[in-house]
Design an enzyme around this catalytic site. Structure first.
Site, PDB file in Angstrom:
ATOM      1  N   ASN A  68      -9.246  -2.034  -4.889  1.00 39.60           N
ATOM      2  CA  ASN A  68      -7.973  -1.739  -4.216  1.00 39.60           C
ATOM      3  C   ASN A  68      -6.872  -2.473  -4.987  1.00 39.60           C
ATOM      4  O   ASN A  68      -6.807  -3.700  -4.962  1.00 39.60           O
ATOM      5  CB  ASN A  68      -8.060  -2.230  -2.764  1.00 39.60           C
ATOM      6  CG  ASN A  68      -6.754  -2.093  -2.004  1.00 39.60           C
ATOM      7  OD1 ASN A  68      -5.695  -1.910  -2.590  1.00 39.60           O
ATOM      8  ND2 ASN A  68      -6.822  -2.207  -0.690  1.00 39.60           N
ATOM      9  N   HIS A  96      -3.936   6.032  -1.192  1.00 39.77           N
ATOM     10  CA  HIS A  96      -4.062   4.602  -1.497  1.00 39.77           C
ATOM     11  C   HIS A  96      -5.541   4.222  -1.428  1.00 39.77           C
ATOM     12  O   HIS A  96      -6.223   4.531  -0.442  1.00 39.77           O
ATOM     13  CB  HIS A  96      -3.240   3.791  -0.493  1.00 39.77           C
ATOM     14  CG  HIS A  96      -3.590   2.339  -0.489  1.00 39.77           C
ATOM     15  ND1 HIS A  96      -3.527   1.570  -1.635  1.00 39.77           N
ATOM     16  CD2 HIS A  96      -4.040   1.510   0.494  1.00 39.77           C
ATOM     17  CE1 HIS A  96      -3.903   0.340  -1.343  1.00 39.77           C
ATOM     18  NE2 HIS A  96      -4.229   0.280  -0.072  1.00 39.77           N
ATOM     19  N   CYS A 121       0.811  -1.232   0.000  1.00 40.73           N
ATOM     20  CA  CYS A 121       0.000   0.000   0.000  1.00 40.73           C
ATOM     21  C   CYS A 121       0.845   1.283   0.000  1.00 40.73           C
ATOM     22  O   CYS A 121       0.473   2.286  -0.620  1.00 40.73           O
ATOM     23  CB  CYS A 121      -0.911   0.007   1.215  1.00 40.73           C
ATOM     24  SG  CYS A 121      -1.673  -1.588   1.571  1.00 40.73           S
TER      25      CYS A 121
END
Lengths: 350, 78
Positions: free
Chosen positions: A296, A266, A120
Site C-alpha cells: 500500500n 487505492h 489514500c
C-alpha cells in the site's frame, strides 16, 4: 454534491519512481510469531514492498518521476504553470515541498506551487484540482506530484500497519485540451468523524512532541508503537470501505458508467480490494492491482497501479478508467477519466 | 447473497486455521488467532454471508463463537 464534470483536459503522461530496496515479508520473520508471519500474504495479498532509505524523502521520488516524465513526454520545465504536491510526508513542516520542488525542477518563478495534505484519496483530489485549473485554458499545464514514504512512520512491531506500507512517488502531466472533446467526471467526499481511525496522534500542534512521544507502548491489540507512529483501526477502515465507499462508488458508476476498460482502486489491502471487486461485480481482467509487488503506497498507489499495469501494455495505455481513492480522513474521491494514449513509465532510485 | 451460519462458520474456520468441527459455541476466539488480520477477514465474511456490518468494538470484544453469532443476529435485527 453530485458528479462534477470538467471539460477540456487531458493527461499526457504518468511516471512513477520507487526505491530499489525490496523488502519481502520474511523481514518480519523474527518480529512476529511464526503463525502471524505466515498469514501476512494470505490476509494482505502483499509479497514485497519498496522501502526508502533514511536519506530519501517523498520529494526525491517525485523529483525523479518528474524528470523521467519530462523526458518521455518531451516537456520543457518552463512550460509548467502549476506544481501541486499531494502527500502526508512532506520534507518539512514548512516551507511547502511544492516550493522546494519548483526550484529543484527548474520551473519558472511564475509557477504556482502549493501542497495538499491527503493520503489514500489524494491522487483523485489532485487530478480533480489539476483538471479544474487547466479547463478554462488560462493555465495550460499542471505538474501533479503525488507520493508518500509511509514506511518512515510505522512501527515494525505493529503488524496491522508495518507489513502493509511501501514507498513511492509519482508525476502526472495534466494539460488543457483545446479540442474540448474530453470530459472527466469526479465525485469527492469527506467524513471527518473517522479521522481518529487512521492517525499519527503526536508531532504537530494539537499534540506537540514531548519526552514520551517516541516511547513505544503495548496497545490493546498487542502492537507496539509510539504516539509518533501510525495507528490504524483496520476494522473501522474496512467497515467504512464496504459501507460508505461501496455505496458511493455504486452510485457514481450508475451516473457515469456502466462500463470501463480498467478499474484502478487505492491499493489498501488485497482482501479489501477483492471484497470490493466482488460487491461491485468487476471482472479480474479489468481490476488492476499492484500491491503484491509494492504494498500500500498511500497516495501513490493509483498512479503506481496505472504505471505497473500499463508497462505490460507497451508503455502506452488506452481506454476509459474508473479511479477510486478512499481512506485516511475519512476522505474519498472517484474519477472517470479517458487515459487514451497516455505514456507511462517506472524508474527506481537507490 | 445470504448464507447460513454453517457456511459462515466453515469459512471462518479457514480464517482461523482450525477445523470447522472445532467451531462450537464455546470455541474461544481470543485464544485462537482472532487477531487484527483475522478481524478484517471476519468483517468481510459477515458482509458476504449476511450482507450486514457489525460494530467493530463489539466484534473485537467477542470471546466466543456464541458471542460472535449473537452479535451478527443483533445486527441483522436492527
Amino acid at each position: 454534491m453530485g458528479v462534477i464534470s470538467v471539460d477540456g483536459v487531458k493527461i499526457a503522461g504518468v511516471s512513477c519512481c520507487v526505491p530499489s530496496n525490496r523488502v519481502p515479508n520474511s523481514h518480519f520473520a523474527g518480529l512476529y510469531s511464526d503463525g502471524d508471519f505466515s498469514k501476512i500474504e494470505t490476509h494482505t495479498g502483499i509479497v514485497e514492498r519498496r522501502i526508502a532509505d533514511v536519506n530519501t524523502c517523498t520529494s526525491d521520488l517525485c523529483y525523479w518521476a518528474a524528470v523521467d516524465l519530462f523526458e518521455r513526454t518531451k516537456t520543457e520545465a518552463s512550460s509548467i504553470d502549476v506544481v501541486l504536491f499531494v502527500s502526508q510526508t512532506p520534507d518539512y513542516v514548512l516551507p511547502a515541498t511544492a516550493c522546494i520542488l519548483q526550484n529543484r525542477l527548474g520551473l519558472t518563478k511564475a509557477t504556482i506551487a502549493f501542497d495538499i495534505n491527503l493520503g489514500c484519496s489524494g491522487y483523485v483530489y489532485g487530478l480533480w484540482l489539476a483538471s479544474t485549473l487547466v479547463a478554462s485554458g488560462q493555465l495550460r499545464r499542471v505538474l501533479l506530484l503525488v507520493g508518500d514514504t509511509c514506511s518512515k512512520f510505522v512501527s515494525d512491531r505493529d503488524k496491522s500497519t508495518a507489513p502493509l506500507f511501501g514507498d513511492a512517488g509519482s508525476a502526472t502531466l495534466v494539460e488543457h485540451d483545446p479540442t474540448g472533446l474530453s470530459s472527466y467526471r469526479f465525485d469527492l467526499g469527506t467524513d471527518g468523524a473517522g479521522g481518529g481511525h487512521l492517525i499519527i496522534p503526536s508531532g504537530r500542534f494539537r499534540e506537540n512532541e514531548n519526552e514520551t512521544s517516541h516511547s513505544a507502548y503495548k496497545s490493546l491489540d498487542s502492537a507496539e508503537r509510539s504516539s509518533r507512529d501510525l495507528f490504524m483501526n483496520g476494522g473501522e477502515i474496512f467497515n467504512f470501505t464496504i459501507g460508505t465507499v461501496s455505496k458511493s462508488l455504486e452510485n457514481f458508476v450508475k451516473q457515469v458508467g456502466p462500463t470501463f476498460d480498467a478499474y484502478v482502486f487505492h491499493q489498501a489491502n488485497g482482501l479489501m480490494l477483492r471484497h470490493l471487486q466482488k460487491k461491485l461485480g468487476i471482472s479480474d481482467d479489468t481490476m488492476w492491482m499492484s500491491l503484491e509487488k509494492f504494498g500500500n503506497t498511500s497516495s501513490a498507489s493509483i498512479p503506481l497501479t496505472i504505471v505497473a499495469n500499463g508497462l505490460n501494455k507497451s508503455g502506452v495505455i488506452n481506454g476509459r478508467f474508473l479511479l477510486a481513492g478512499f481512506g485516511v480522513g475519512y476522505s474519498w474521491g472517484f474519477g472517470c477519466v479517458d487515459l487514451s494514449g497516455v505514456v507511462v513509465s517506472l524508474t527506481e532510485v537507490l | 447473497m445470504h448464507l447460513n451460519n454453517d457456511e459462515f462458520l466453515s469459512r471462518l474456520a479457514e480464517v482461523l486455521q482450525v477445523s470447522p468441527s472445532e467451531l462450537v459455541d464455546s470455541f474461544k476466539l481470543d485464544e485462537n488467532n482472532f487477531d487484527s488480520l483475522a478481524l478484517i477477514s471476519t468483517i468481510a465474511l459477515i458482509d458476504e454471508c449476511f450482507n450486514t456490518t457489525v460494530n467493530i468494538e463489539k466484534l473485537m470484544a467477542c470471546r466466543s463463537i456464541k458471542e460472535l453469532l449473537a452479535l451478527i443476529a443483533d445486527a441483522l435485527k436492527s
